[in-house]
Design a protein around this motif. Structure first.
Motif, short mmCIF file in Angstrom:
data_model
loop_
_atom_site.label_atom_id
_atom_site.label_comp_id
_atom_site.label_asym_id
_atom_site.label_seq_id
_atom_site.Cartn_x
_atom_site.Cartn_y
_atom_site.Cartn_z
N LYS A 29 176.53 20.23 4.94
CA LYS A 29 175.84 20.46 6.21
C LYS A 29 176.18 19.36 7.22
N GLY A 30 176.21 19.71 8.50
CA GLY A 30 176.51 18.73 9.53
C GLY A 30 175.34 17.84 9.86
N THR A 31 174.16 18.43 10.01
CA THR A 31 172.95 17.68 10.33
C THR A 31 171.81 18.21 9.48
N ASN A 32 171.04 17.31 8.90
CA ASN A 32 169.87 17.67 8.10
C ASN A 32 168.66 16.93 8.65
N ILE A 33 167.55 17.64 8.82
CA ILE A 33 166.31 17.03 9.29
C ILE A 33 165.25 17.26 8.22
N ILE A 34 164.71 16.18 7.71
CA ILE A 34 163.70 16.25 6.67
C ILE A 34 162.39 15.74 7.28
N VAL A 35 161.35 16.55 7.17
CA VAL A 35 160.05 16.19 7.75
C VAL A 35 159.07 15.95 6.61
N GLY A 36 158.31 14.87 6.71
CA GLY A 36 157.32 14.55 5.68
C GLY A 36 157.15 13.05 5.57
N ARG A 37 156.85 12.59 4.37
CA ARG A 37 156.68 11.16 4.12
C ARG A 37 158.02 10.45 4.23
N LEU A 38 158.02 9.29 4.89
CA LEU A 38 159.27 8.57 5.18
C LEU A 38 159.64 7.51 4.15
N GLU A 39 158.83 7.33 3.15
CA GLU A 39 159.14 6.34 2.13
C GLU A 39 159.03 6.98 0.75
N VAL A 40 159.72 6.40 -0.20
CA VAL A 40 159.65 6.86 -1.58
C VAL A 40 158.32 6.44 -2.18
N TYR A 41 157.73 7.29 -3.00
CA TYR A 41 156.47 6.99 -3.68
C TYR A 41 156.62 5.79 -4.60
N ASN A 42 155.64 4.91 -4.56
CA ASN A 42 155.52 3.85 -5.56
C ASN A 42 154.05 3.47 -5.68
N THR A 43 153.72 2.61 -6.60
CA THR A 43 152.32 2.29 -6.86
C THR A 43 151.68 1.41 -5.80
N THR A 44 152.45 0.90 -4.85
CA THR A 44 151.86 0.10 -3.78
C THR A 44 151.53 0.93 -2.55
N ASN A 45 152.25 2.05 -2.32
CA ASN A 45 151.96 2.84 -1.13
C ASN A 45 151.16 4.10 -1.42
N VAL A 46 150.96 4.44 -2.70
CA VAL A 46 150.07 5.53 -3.09
C VAL A 46 149.17 4.99 -4.20
N THR A 47 147.87 4.96 -3.93
CA THR A 47 146.93 4.43 -4.89
C THR A 47 145.86 5.47 -5.22
N LYS A 48 145.30 5.35 -6.41
CA LYS A 48 144.28 6.29 -6.87
C LYS A 48 142.90 5.70 -6.55
N ASN A 49 142.07 6.51 -5.90
CA ASN A 49 140.71 6.11 -5.57
C ASN A 49 139.80 6.29 -6.78
N SER A 50 138.62 5.67 -6.73
CA SER A 50 137.68 5.75 -7.86
C SER A 50 137.20 7.18 -8.12
N ASP A 51 137.24 8.06 -7.10
CA ASP A 51 136.80 9.44 -7.29
C ASP A 51 137.91 10.35 -7.80
N GLY A 52 139.09 9.79 -8.09
CA GLY A 52 140.21 10.58 -8.61
C GLY A 52 141.17 11.06 -7.54
N SER A 53 140.81 10.95 -6.25
CA SER A 53 141.71 11.33 -5.17
C SER A 53 142.73 10.22 -4.94
N TYR A 54 143.70 10.47 -4.09
CA TYR A 54 144.75 9.49 -3.83
C TYR A 54 144.78 9.11 -2.36
N LYS A 55 145.12 7.85 -2.12
CA LYS A 55 145.35 7.35 -0.76
C LYS A 55 146.85 7.13 -0.61
N ASP A 56 147.42 7.82 0.36
CA ASP A 56 148.86 7.74 0.58
C ASP A 56 149.11 7.06 1.92
#
Length: 71
Positions: free
Chosen positions: A9-36
């Protein structure tokens, strides 16, 4: 990264999260939900260089462009 899909492909546009997931930028809250804390936006890849985006637009930049052009 899906090299096979984007390679021809000549040009690709990807929309969404701009960083790769890791344990510092996605954390689990005490209620089981996640903070991204990864920023949301669009990454634009051009030509054969599919490993590094040629341009990144954050959500705020996209909103500013749309607001400016909508007046």
């Amino acid at each position: 990264m899906d090299d096979k899909t984007f390679a021809g492909k000549g040009t690709n546009i990807i929309v969404g999260r701009l960083e790769v997931y890791n344990t510092t930028n996605v954390t689990k809250n005490s209620d089981g939900s996640y903070k991204d804390s990864r920023p949301v936006g669009a990454a634009i890849y051009r030509g054969n260089n599919i490993s590094k985006p040629s341009m990144i637009l954050t959500k705020q930049v996209i909103q500013n462009i749309l607001n400016r052009n909508g007046k």
